[in-house]
Scaffold this motif. Structure first.
Motif, PDB file in Angstrom:
ATOM      1  N   TYR A 157     -10.529  -3.046   4.031  1.00 53.22           N
ATOM      2  CA  TYR A 157      -9.104  -3.312   3.808  1.00 53.22           C
ATOM      3  C   TYR A 157      -8.895  -3.890   2.406  1.00 53.22           C
ATOM      4  O   TYR A 157      -7.989  -3.486   1.676  1.00 53.22           O
ATOM      5  CB  TYR A 157      -8.556  -4.282   4.867  1.00 53.22           C
ATOM      6  CG  TYR A 157      -7.097  -4.632   4.633  1.00 53.22           C
ATOM      7  CD1 TYR A 157      -6.080  -3.897   5.235  1.00 53.22           C
ATOM      8  CD2 TYR A 157      -6.736  -5.667   3.769  1.00 53.22           C
ATOM      9  CE1 TYR A 157      -4.747  -4.189   5.001  1.00 53.22           C
ATOM     10  CE2 TYR A 157      -5.402  -5.969   3.518  1.00 53.22           C
ATOM     11  CZ  TYR A 157      -4.418  -5.230   4.138  1.00 53.22           C
ATOM     12  OH  TYR A 157      -3.103  -5.526   3.889  1.00 53.22           O
ATOM     13  N   CYS A 211      -1.683  -3.438  -3.193  1.00 52.41           N
ATOM     14  CA  CYS A 211      -1.105  -3.687  -1.861  1.00 52.41           C
ATOM     15  C   CYS A 211      -0.091  -2.589  -1.490  1.00 52.41           C
ATOM     16  O   CYS A 211       1.037  -2.892  -1.118  1.00 52.41           O
ATOM     17  CB  CYS A 211      -0.495  -5.089  -1.767  1.00 52.41           C
ATOM     18  SG  CYS A 211      -0.606  -5.757  -0.089  1.00 52.41           S
ATOM     19  N   PHE A 212      -0.537  -1.344  -1.617  1.00 51.91           N
ATOM     20  CA  PHE A 212       0.257  -0.194  -1.172  1.00 51.91           C
ATOM     21  C   PHE A 212       1.510   0.027  -2.010  1.00 51.91           C
ATOM     22  O   PHE A 212       2.451   0.682  -1.598  1.00 51.91           O
ATOM     23  CB  PHE A 212       0.614  -0.335   0.329  1.00 51.91           C
ATOM     24  CG  PHE A 212      -0.567  -0.733   1.151  1.00 51.91           C
ATOM     25  CD1 PHE A 212      -1.496   0.225   1.536  1.00 51.91           C
ATOM     26  CD2 PHE A 212      -0.794  -2.063   1.504  1.00 51.91           C
ATOM     27  CE1 PHE A 212      -2.629  -0.141   2.258  1.00 51.91           C
ATOM     28  CE2 PHE A 212      -1.919  -2.439   2.223  1.00 51.91           C
ATOM     29  CZ  PHE A 212      -2.836  -1.465   2.602  1.00 51.91           C
ATOM     30  N   LYS A 213       1.481  -0.524  -3.220  1.00 50.20           N
ATOM     31  CA  LYS A 213       2.650  -0.490  -4.099  1.00 50.20           C
ATOM     32  C   LYS A 213       2.624   0.699  -5.040  1.00 50.20           C
ATOM     33  O   LYS A 213       3.665   1.237  -5.404  1.00 50.20           O
ATOM     34  CB  LYS A 213       2.659  -1.802  -4.899  1.00 50.20           C
ATOM     35  CG  LYS A 213       3.956  -2.124  -5.577  1.00 50.20           C
ATOM     36  CD  LYS A 213       3.991  -3.580  -6.046  1.00 50.20           C
ATOM     37  CE  LYS A 213       3.020  -3.857  -7.166  1.00 50.20           C
ATOM     38  NZ  LYS A 213       3.153  -5.242  -7.692  1.00 50.20           N
ATOM     39  N   TYR A 214       1.442   1.101  -5.484  1.00 48.29           N
ATOM     40  CA  TYR A 214       1.339   2.099  -6.543  1.00 48.29           C
ATOM     41  C   TYR A 214       1.382   3.529  -6.029  1.00 48.29           C
ATOM     42  O   TYR A 214       1.138   3.812  -4.858  1.00 48.29           O
ATOM     43  CB  TYR A 214       0.046   1.906  -7.339  1.00 48.29           C
ATOM     44  CG  TYR A 214      -0.119   0.545  -7.951  1.00 48.29           C
ATOM     45  CD1 TYR A 214       0.975  -0.143  -8.476  1.00 48.29           C
ATOM     46  CD2 TYR A 214      -1.361  -0.057  -7.999  1.00 48.29           C
ATOM     47  CE1 TYR A 214       0.803  -1.396  -9.044  1.00 48.29           C
ATOM     48  CE2 TYR A 214      -1.534  -1.309  -8.569  1.00 48.29           C
ATOM     49  CZ  TYR A 214      -0.448  -1.972  -9.088  1.00 48.29           C
ATOM     50  OH  TYR A 214      -0.627  -3.213  -9.634  1.00 48.29           O
ATOM     51  N   GLU A 215       1.591   4.411  -6.987  1.00 56.18           N
ATOM     52  CA  GLU A 215       1.712   5.847  -6.770  1.00 56.18           C
ATOM     53  C   GLU A 215       0.507   6.465  -6.046  1.00 56.18           C
ATOM     54  O   GLU A 215       0.641   7.497  -5.399  1.00 56.18           O
ATOM     55  CB  GLU A 215       1.859   6.525  -8.149  1.00 56.18           C
ATOM     56  CG  GLU A 215       2.802   7.680  -8.150  1.00 56.18           C
ATOM     57  CD  GLU A 215       3.458   7.868  -9.508  1.00 56.18           C
ATOM     58  OE1 GLU A 215       3.143   7.112 -10.451  1.00 56.18           O
ATOM     59  OE2 GLU A 215       4.287   8.783  -9.610  1.00 56.18           O
ATOM     60  N   THR A 227      -0.995   5.444  -3.549  1.00 51.39           N
ATOM     61  CA  THR A 227      -0.903   5.239  -2.100  1.00 51.39           C
ATOM     62  C   THR A 227      -0.407   6.514  -1.429  1.00 51.39           C
ATOM     63  O   THR A 227       0.548   7.129  -1.903  1.00 51.39           O
ATOM     64  CB  THR A 227       0.079   4.089  -1.788  1.00 51.39           C
ATOM     65  OG1 THR A 227      -0.274   2.957  -2.570  1.00 51.39           O
ATOM     66  CG2 THR A 227       0.062   3.727  -0.317  1.00 51.39           C
ATOM     67  N   THR A 228      -1.056   6.919  -0.365  1.00 52.75           N
ATOM     68  CA  THR A 228      -0.630   8.111   0.369  1.00 52.75           C
ATOM     69  C   THR A 228      -0.369   7.722   1.831  1.00 52.75           C
ATOM     70  O   THR A 228      -0.754   6.626   2.256  1.00 52.75           O
ATOM     71  CB  THR A 228      -1.732   9.184   0.355  1.00 52.75           C
ATOM     72  OG1 THR A 228      -2.878   8.670   1.054  1.00 52.75           O
ATOM     73  CG2 THR A 228      -2.139   9.562  -1.065  1.00 52.75           C
ATOM     74  N   PRO A 229       0.263   8.618   2.581  1.00 52.53           N
ATOM     75  CA  PRO A 229       0.405   8.347   4.019  1.00 52.53           C
ATOM     76  C   PRO A 229      -0.951   8.004   4.650  1.00 52.53           C
ATOM     77  O   PRO A 229      -1.052   7.101   5.472  1.00 52.53           O
ATOM     78  CB  PRO A 229       0.964   9.661   4.562  1.00 52.53           C
ATOM     79  CG  PRO A 229       1.746  10.232   3.425  1.00 52.53           C
ATOM     80  CD  PRO A 229       0.972   9.857   2.194  1.00 52.53           C
ATOM     81  N   HIS A 265      -1.889   4.377   4.274  1.00 55.13           N
ATOM     82  CA  HIS A 265      -1.207   3.511   5.250  1.00 55.13           C
ATOM     83  C   HIS A 265      -1.842   3.654   6.635  1.00 55.13           C
ATOM     84  O   HIS A 265      -1.957   2.666   7.373  1.00 55.13           O
ATOM     85  CB  HIS A 265       0.280   3.859   5.317  1.00 55.13           C
ATOM     86  CG  HIS A 265       1.098   3.218   4.235  1.00 55.13           C
ATOM     87  ND1 HIS A 265       1.310   1.865   4.165  1.00 55.13           N
ATOM     88  CD2 HIS A 265       1.753   3.740   3.171  1.00 55.13           C
ATOM     89  CE1 HIS A 265       2.073   1.588   3.118  1.00 55.13           C
ATOM     90  NE2 HIS A 265       2.353   2.712   2.494  1.00 55.13           N
ATOM     91  N   MET A 266      -2.234   4.875   6.988  1.00 46.82           N
ATOM     92  CA  MET A 266      -2.857   5.083   8.296  1.00 46.82           C
ATOM     93  C   MET A 266      -4.174   4.311   8.387  1.00 46.82           C
ATOM     94  O   MET A 266      -4.482   3.705   9.414  1.00 46.82           O
ATOM     95  CB  MET A 266      -3.142   6.570   8.527  1.00 46.82           C
ATOM     96  CG  MET A 266      -1.930   7.470   8.403  1.00 46.82           C
ATOM     97  SD  MET A 266      -0.839   7.324   9.812  1.00 46.82           S
ATOM     98  CE  MET A 266      -1.644   8.516  10.870  1.00 46.82           C
ATOM     99  N   ALA A 271      -4.943   1.617   6.719  1.00 42.13           N
ATOM    100  CA  ALA A 271      -4.612   0.188   6.809  1.00 42.13           C
ATOM    101  C   ALA A 271      -4.230  -0.163   8.245  1.00 42.13           C
ATOM    102  O   ALA A 271      -4.658  -1.190   8.784  1.00 42.13           O
ATOM    103  CB  ALA A 271      -3.475  -0.149   5.855  1.00 42.13           C
ATOM    104  N   ALA A 272      -3.424   0.685   8.851  1.00 43.97           N
ATOM    105  CA  ALA A 272      -2.993   0.448  10.232  1.00 43.97           C
ATOM    106  C   ALA A 272      -4.217   0.348  11.152  1.00 43.97           C
ATOM    107  O   ALA A 272      -4.301  -0.547  12.004  1.00 43.97           O
ATOM    108  CB  ALA A 272      -2.069   1.578  10.696  1.00 43.97           C
ATOM    109  N   ASN A 315      -4.561 -10.893   1.280  1.00 45.00           N
ATOM    110  CA  ASN A 315      -3.563 -10.487   0.289  1.00 45.00           C
ATOM    111  C   ASN A 315      -3.079 -11.666  -0.555  1.00 45.00           C
ATOM    112  O   ASN A 315      -2.853 -11.530  -1.753  1.00 45.00           O
ATOM    113  CB  ASN A 315      -2.368  -9.818   0.981  1.00 45.00           C
ATOM    114  CG  ASN A 315      -2.743  -8.459   1.541  1.00 45.00           C
ATOM    115  OD1 ASN A 315      -3.646  -7.786   1.027  1.00 45.00           O
ATOM    116  ND2 ASN A 315      -2.072  -8.037   2.599  1.00 45.00           N
ATOM    117  N   PHE A 373      -3.448 -11.302  -4.405  1.00 45.03           N
ATOM    118  CA  PHE A 373      -2.248 -10.969  -5.171  1.00 45.03           C
ATOM    119  C   PHE A 373      -1.394 -12.172  -5.568  1.00 45.03           C
ATOM    120  O   PHE A 373      -0.627 -12.092  -6.508  1.00 45.03           O
ATOM    121  CB  PHE A 373      -1.386  -9.968  -4.391  1.00 45.03           C
ATOM    122  CG  PHE A 373      -2.105  -8.685  -4.101  1.00 45.03           C
ATOM    123  CD1 PHE A 373      -2.387  -7.796  -5.139  1.00 45.03           C
ATOM    124  CD2 PHE A 373      -2.546  -8.375  -2.829  1.00 45.03           C
ATOM    125  CE1 PHE A 373      -3.068  -6.623  -4.897  1.00 45.03           C
ATOM    126  CE2 PHE A 373      -3.232  -7.198  -2.574  1.00 45.03           C
ATOM    127  CZ  PHE A 373      -3.496  -6.319  -3.615  1.00 45.03           C
TER     128      PHE A 373
END
Lengths: 316, 316
Positions: A149, A158-162, A164-166, A169-170, A172-173, A186, A190
């Protein structure tokens, strides 16, 4: 490579050394320790090494880690695109044929290892490892999930930048199903900064000047300012995003003194401007939103030149 | 309420007014405009209102929005836990029985509306709306998805905070399937600050002092400092997280002058300390990691008292 093939390599070998890149970040460390714990849980011997040691900042990943005593037989590099990124402490692994397997997400990877698995579209090396581990069907320990993670969160801001893809997120979930205390991870990654860094950011923000109807912001980091702050030189890295953080600014310029009359210029732009083309005007280059160059001259001349050219590009 | 029931309400009514809370943030606006676009796509009339207008900061959600001309027949409040949060501009909707439906994620919701749907475990009101929209089976437009993503990202600090769940990440993954330019949304929400805010943060960070073996950091915002900055008073909100951002600090204290000899104290703590219990010592309270109180006295006395009590709690 197929994930199954990589898992077979894990099964067929016993004594692993895992290399992480110099100036280690959350992804190389998260990948390295995640892999180490995964291999140890398979009953293998595995250690992680780094040229610069392991920073306190990420100690939640290795507070209880101890080196094992063995002679490595299989060497894996994680998140290392090029041997030069290993650093002087790992110089002996930079020779050809030393690294058995490299797992990386940099499309620029130099393929220096005997076997290389690169996924340029995956945001973090730790995410690639997660996919490999998942394919194995083995259960992860909480600490392994926490390392993965951390790697994923680090390299995506933290999932902010370009990047990042679906799929990011999956992952991370799924990793959050483990006990990973992600909010604290985090916060440490951060939100927490060293006192030196806070001081440096304060000084640098204080030096910020606006030009061209406030569409251009510039910070200047002189040797004098660095000495006045009294902070570690490393604390002056990664400040180039600051000028672009001001509302309405489309080009953020960081002028950092290298020597007398030699300045390193870092440029960050919004979608309204091409940073690489702009730095190309001074013999530099880079990416469309982040680029750099070097300019010689007095500080006043360097700044005036940058503002003049930026004005021309912006038509101001 | 069941999502189907809420969708039936959307179908059975025609002229909607959507209320968002005062000092609007990304969640109330993302929920409000997301719902508005969803209803308009159903062929309904729908407008969004706010007591304070719609800030430029979020204009990517409503750059092309135009009010429709109609007399509202069904009033929906989104992300508004209490009528007082509507603000003076929406005073007439604060009277009992004015709001037909409230959709919210604050467990503290006062149930002032005729119908209330609250999910205290869902990180953002926009996420609740996404679940409702999904149940309807209707296709979303990109702008609707962008509004919902904005709401979710806002209230989770871009998936950073404890309120983020695996379900939050799954929703983000699904919303990213739309054309939402999420990286730009995140840049605008999390990286861009007004020039005034940058100046304020610089001044405030410059005032930071360390106590108790650097486990306590304190910033002081006096009327004098506020005047010197010349920034809008609103720019001085939400600074309380700054002292806790220094490495090693377990209690971050913000002392903000209200009047002569009256100070508002905001306390943030790591897991090593209970902020609410600490503020309780001064007649205040709040949450375990974020609490506040008011102390009267000279600035020197107020600071000395806070440090003394913090030292007692920390055993230093």
């Amino acid at each position: 490579m197929e994930y199954g093939e990589i898992n077979r390599i894990f099964e067929e070998n016993d004594k692993f050394l895992i290399l992480t890149h110099k100036s280690p970040d959350g992804d190389t460390l998260g990948s390295g320790f995640g892999l180490c714990y995964f291999l140890r849980d398979m009953g293998k011997l595995a250690n992680v090494v780094n040229s610069d040691g392991f920073p306190d900042r990420y100690d939640f990943m290795y507070a209880e880690y101890k080196d094992q005593d063995f002679e490595p037989e299989f060497i894996i590099a994680v998140d290392i695109a090029d041997v030069t990124l290993m650093g002087s402490g790992l110089a002996k692994y930079q020779q050809e044929g030393m690294v058995d397997l490299c797992i990386d997400h940099h499309i620029s990877n130099k393929h220096y290892a005997k076997l290389t698995h690169v996924e340029g579209q995956t945001a973090a090396a730790a995410h690639i490892l997660y996919k490999i581990f998942k394919e194995s069907g083995r259960k992860l320990r909480d600490i392994t999930a926490k390392c993965l993670y951390t790697g994923i969160a680090t390299d995506t801001g933290c999932f902010k930048y370009e990047n990042t893809t679906p799929e990011t997120h999956m992952a991370a979930a799924e990793l959050m199903a483990y006990d990973i205390d992600f909010a604290n991870v985090n916060r440490k990654m951060f939100d927490v900064k060293s006192k030196g860094r806070l001081k440096v950011e304060q000084a640098v923000t204080g030096s910020m000047e606006y030009y061209l109807n406030d569409k251009c912001a510039m910070i200047t980091i002189t040797t004098e300012l660095m000495e006045k702050c009294g902070a570690d030189p490393a604390e002056f890295d990664g400040l180039a995003s600051i000028p672009l953080s001001a509302e309405g600014v489309v080009i953020g310029i960081t002028v950092k003194q290298r020597h007398k009359n030699v300045y390193k210029i870092s440029v960050r732009t919004t979608e309204e401007m091409d940073a690489s083309a702009f730095c190309g005007l001074f013999g530099g280059g880079g990416h469309i939103r982040a680029a750099g160059c070097e300019i010689r001259g007095s500080l006043e001349d360097v700044k005036a030149l940058l503002i003049e050219k930026a004005g021309q590009v912006l038509g101001i």
